[in-house]
Design a protein around this motif. Structure first.
Motif, PDB file in Angstrom:
ATOM      1  N   UNK A 152       9.441   4.170  -5.145  1.00 50.08           N
ATOM      2  CA  UNK A 152      10.535   3.193  -5.120  1.00 50.08           C
ATOM      3  C   UNK A 152      10.245   2.053  -4.155  1.00 50.08           C
ATOM      4  N   UNK A 153       9.519   2.373  -3.069  1.00 56.00           N
ATOM      5  CA  UNK A 153       9.145   1.341  -2.098  1.00 56.00           C
ATOM      6  C   UNK A 153       7.893   0.589  -2.522  1.00 56.00           C
ATOM      7  N   UNK A 154       7.381   0.871  -3.730  1.00 56.53           N
ATOM      8  CA  UNK A 154       6.192   0.216  -4.287  1.00 56.53           C
ATOM      9  C   UNK A 154       4.960   0.402  -3.411  1.00 56.53           C
ATOM     10  N   UNK A 155       4.901   1.576  -2.753  1.00 53.68           N
ATOM     11  CA  UNK A 155       3.701   1.948  -2.010  1.00 53.68           C
ATOM     12  C   UNK A 155       2.861   2.959  -2.774  1.00 53.68           C
ATOM     13  N   UNK A 156       3.338   3.398  -3.929  1.00 51.90           N
ATOM     14  CA  UNK A 156       2.604   4.202  -4.893  1.00 51.90           C
ATOM     15  C   UNK A 156       3.087   3.806  -6.281  1.00 51.90           C
ATOM     16  N   UNK A 157       2.372   4.264  -7.315  1.00 53.92           N
ATOM     17  CA  UNK A 157       2.818   4.077  -8.690  1.00 53.92           C
ATOM     18  C   UNK A 157       2.853   5.440  -9.365  1.00 53.92           C
ATOM     19  N   UNK A 158       3.898   5.719 -10.134  1.00 57.44           N
ATOM     20  CA  UNK A 158       4.034   6.998 -10.832  1.00 57.44           C
ATOM     21  C   UNK A 158       3.338   6.930 -12.181  1.00 57.44           C
ATOM     22  N   UNK A 159       2.451   7.876 -12.427  1.00 53.20           N
ATOM     23  CA  UNK A 159       1.784   7.997 -13.734  1.00 53.20           C
ATOM     24  C   UNK A 159       2.591   8.916 -14.644  1.00 53.20           C
ATOM     25  N   UNK A 197       2.634  13.049 -11.094  1.00 56.54           N
ATOM     26  CA  UNK A 197       1.303  12.508 -10.818  1.00 56.54           C
ATOM     27  C   UNK A 197       1.446  11.071 -10.350  1.00 56.54           C
ATOM     28  N   UNK A 198       0.639  10.702  -9.350  1.00 57.40           N
ATOM     29  CA  UNK A 198       0.834   9.403  -8.702  1.00 57.40           C
ATOM     30  C   UNK A 198      -0.491   8.661  -8.601  1.00 57.40           C
ATOM     31  N   UNK A 199      -0.406   7.335  -8.757  1.00 60.97           N
ATOM     32  CA  UNK A 199      -1.574   6.461  -8.746  1.00 60.97           C
ATOM     33  C   UNK A 199      -1.512   5.532  -7.537  1.00 60.97           C
ATOM     34  N   UNK A 200      -2.676   5.270  -6.962  1.00 60.48           N
ATOM     35  CA  UNK A 200      -2.769   4.345  -5.833  1.00 60.48           C
ATOM     36  C   UNK A 200      -3.536   3.105  -6.292  1.00 60.48           C
ATOM     37  N   UNK A 201      -2.895   1.916  -6.397  1.00 61.07           N
ATOM     38  CA  UNK A 201      -3.627   0.699  -6.781  1.00 61.07           C
ATOM     39  C   UNK A 201      -4.782   0.416  -5.816  1.00 61.07           C
ATOM     40  N   UNK A 202      -5.793  -0.296  -6.300  1.00 64.58           N
ATOM     41  CA  UNK A 202      -7.054  -0.447  -5.554  1.00 64.58           C
ATOM     42  C   UNK A 202      -6.852  -0.991  -4.151  1.00 64.58           C
ATOM     43  N   UNK A 203      -6.168  -2.137  -4.014  1.00 65.72           N
ATOM     44  CA  UNK A 203      -6.037  -2.743  -2.690  1.00 65.72           C
ATOM     45  C   UNK A 203      -5.186  -1.878  -1.777  1.00 65.72           C
TER      46      UNK A 203
END
Length: 601
Positions: free
Chosen positions: A571-578, A582-588
């Motif tokens: 929710x804080x846009x520090x991770x992305x939900x797949x 399961x959770x995704x971490x954007x590259x940067x």
């Protein structure tokens, strides 16, 4: 046959153009000095920059040709020659310029008698004679250019006289659009500014009238370094106090709308400048327009997304596009606080700034939060305002700042979607290759980027489509003309140094991520603090994707609790939900988490 001469536009004899160019210029000079002798020296100076030896002989030839043309439509001896020059005989009704002057004088006499309808009719008669710029098909010499400038000044003065007559007969609403165009074309003409302010005031739009004064004052100060004259300043003061003498005879004063401030001020125009490096986002802009078009209530739109994704740029661009819908002004407030990890602006302090922006004096802002919020709702109840709340950290920070009036709209930017607010939510995603390349070109130079499309696409990928990262990359290229796109791509290729490279002046991607993390870690909510701790723990994984069960093991809690904390990070846009677990971490962001795991912050 009635002979007609025309100089208020192309030079014409009846409906016939006069040519070639030199005889036409001679006729124009004679007509603008009709019934007066024009010396040979003056005619030569008008027709030639460097007169030939045959100039006087050429004038005799041109005069002969003009006599022939005149003789075809009139038997009289119109063009009179003597050794010193030429005189063209013209009756007052034959020349459009003299008819213009006659109608103008009649209109001004009617103004003096307060016969405004007759004045307007005569001024329209005068203006209808104009078919373009005076003698516009002639290359003017120095004397002719001066006379043309005087005629254009007379034309504009008659337009102003007509506006004065129309205002006097109550056409203030109808004349406003014309005045806006005239003010734009003649920004230093104080009489036009005066008339526009009066027309807006008499139309009941007091804030717009005050805004017109602010724009007039800014134009005069910025371009000429002077303050408005006494008449314009006096009208401004009269509008501020709603002076009865400003109303047309027989009409009541503009009504005082409930909830407007006691001290009238120009409507606030607080939006930052429209971002010049804005690209794409057509769908998002359309969604914001649609949300703000909702009738009968105050729309609230929360624009959310990860750090650097362009939330602020989007709402500022939207604010400028929507500004005309909100004539009572636009308020802008940065709620972030003083830096990464610092608490956001306190709602009571924010309300004080908003109220002062609406003209409430400092002593009129209540200290109590609830009272200040109630005052703000009262002040906005009857207004049409656009309010931009940038960088909000929590619902509690935003809720007291919401207006009550159905004519207002609120645009909020935040890392979080703020689900507890009654609002429309719009999440921003990363830019695609086309828009990312366009943004890179706006900053670094279009030709430079267009010369190597594959490498431009590579830079967009290395910046993960993040607008802030792309702006920084473009700024680095702009500062180093000796670098190719490949040179910068090579510097960004090493993940260990990429965040260090993505820094230019006061722009730094790492600082942006730290601000998002600090907002969570510094929250008063225990669950936010626990989520920040969980983020530091899973940062050690250094992988782009992981399941909630692995995170639970590392955190030392149940999978359900771990997923709840990871949901909060999403929710804080520090991770992305797949998926739900399961959770995704954007590259940067993954590179930032590597920093986080090393610092142990």
């Amino acid at each position: 046959m009635v002979l007609r001469f025309q100089v208020l536009g192309p030079v014409r004899l009846g409906a016939t153009a006069v040519g070639p160019r030199k005889p036409r210029a001679m006729l124009a000079t004679l007509l603008l000095s009709a019934n007066e002798r024009v010396s040979l020296d003056r005619l030569v100076g008008e027709l030639w920059d460097c007169p030939p030896r045959s100039a006087v002989a050429n004038l005799r030839t041109y005069a002969s040709g003009l006599r022939r043309v005149l003789g075809e439509v009139d038997a009289g001896d119109r063009l009179v020659a003597n050794p010193a020059g030429y005189l063209l005989r013209v009756e007052p009704h034959e020349l459009d310029l003299q008819r213009f002057q006659t109608a103008t004088e009649a209109g001004r006499s009617a103004l003096v008698r307060d016969d405004y309808a007759a004045a307007a009719a005569r001024f329209r008669e005068a203006l209808d004679l104009w078919r373009g710029a005076p003698v516009e098909d002639v290359d003017p010499g120095p004397d002719l250019a001066t006379r043309i400038a005087l005629l254009e000044e007379q034309h504009l003065a008659v337009i102003e006289d007509l506006v004065e007559a129309r205002l006097a007969v109550g056409e203030h609403a109808a004349v406003t659009a014309d005045l806006r165009l005239l003010v734009a074309a003649h920004p230093f003409r104080e009489r036009l500014h005066h008339q526009l302010m009066l027309a807006l005031y008499r139309s009941g739009d007091v804030p717009a009238a005050l805004g017109a004064y602010s724009r007039a004052r800014a134009a005069l100060a910025e371009q000429l370094g002077i303050e408005p004259g006494t008449q314009l300043a006096a009208l401004h003061q009269a509008i501020l106090r709603r002076a009865p003498e400003l109303s047309p005879p027989g009409e009541p004063d503009p009504p005082v709308v409930a909830g407007t401030p006691v001290r009238a001020v120009a409507p606030p125009r607080q939006l930052p400048p429209d971002p010049v490096t804005f690209v794409g986002r057509a769908r998002e802009l359309a969604a914001l327009r649609a949300a703000c078009a909702t009738a009968g209530r105050s729309p609230v739109v929360v624009v959310h997304g990860p750090s650097g994704i362009g939330k602020t740029a989007l709402v500022i661009r939207a604010g400028h596009l929507l500004a005309s819908r909100y004539p009572d002004g636009q308020l802008h407030l940065d709620l972030r606080g003083d830096g990464a990890g610092a608490p956001g602006v306190d709602p009571a302090h924010a309300l004080g700034r908003l109220l002062r922006g609406l003209g409430v004096p400092p002593g009129g802002v209540p200290d109590d939060l609830a009272e200040a919020a109630a005052t703000f709702r009262s002040q906005t109840a009857a207004r049409r305002l656009l309010i931009v709340l940038d960088g909000a950290s929590s619902v509690d920070q935003v809720r007291p700042l919401l207006p009550a009036g159905p004519g207002c709209a609120v645009l909020v930017t935040s890392n979080r979607p703020m689900c507890a607010l009654d609002a429309t939510r719009l999440r921003l995603e990363r830019l695609g290759v086309a828009d990312g390349t366009c943004l890179l070109g706006l900053v670094a130079g279009d030709e430079r980027v267009a010369a190597d499309p594959p490498m431009a696409a590579r830079l967009v990928a290395l910046c993960d489509g993040n607008p802030l990262a792309l702006r920084i990359a473009g700024a680095r290229l702009a500062a180093r003309a000796d670098w190719t796109l490949a040179d910068l791509a090579g510097r960004l290729a090493d993940e260990r140094d990429r965040l260090d490279e993505l820094r230019a002046d006061d722009l730094a991607l790492r600082s942006s991520f730290w601000a998002s993390y600090g907002e969570l870690a510094g929250s008063a909510d225990p669950d936010d603090q626990a989520a920040a701790t969980a983020l530091r723990t899973v940062a050690a994984l250094r992988v782009p994707e992981f399941p909630g069960a692995v995170a639970a093991t590392m955190i030392g809690t149940s999978e359900r609790r771990a997923v709840a904390l990871l949901d909060r990070l999403t929710e804080a846009n520090l991770l992305e939900a797949v998926s739900p677990t399961t959770f995704h971490v954007p590259d940067l962001l993954r590179l930032f988490l590597a920093d986080l795991s090393q610092t142990g912050a």
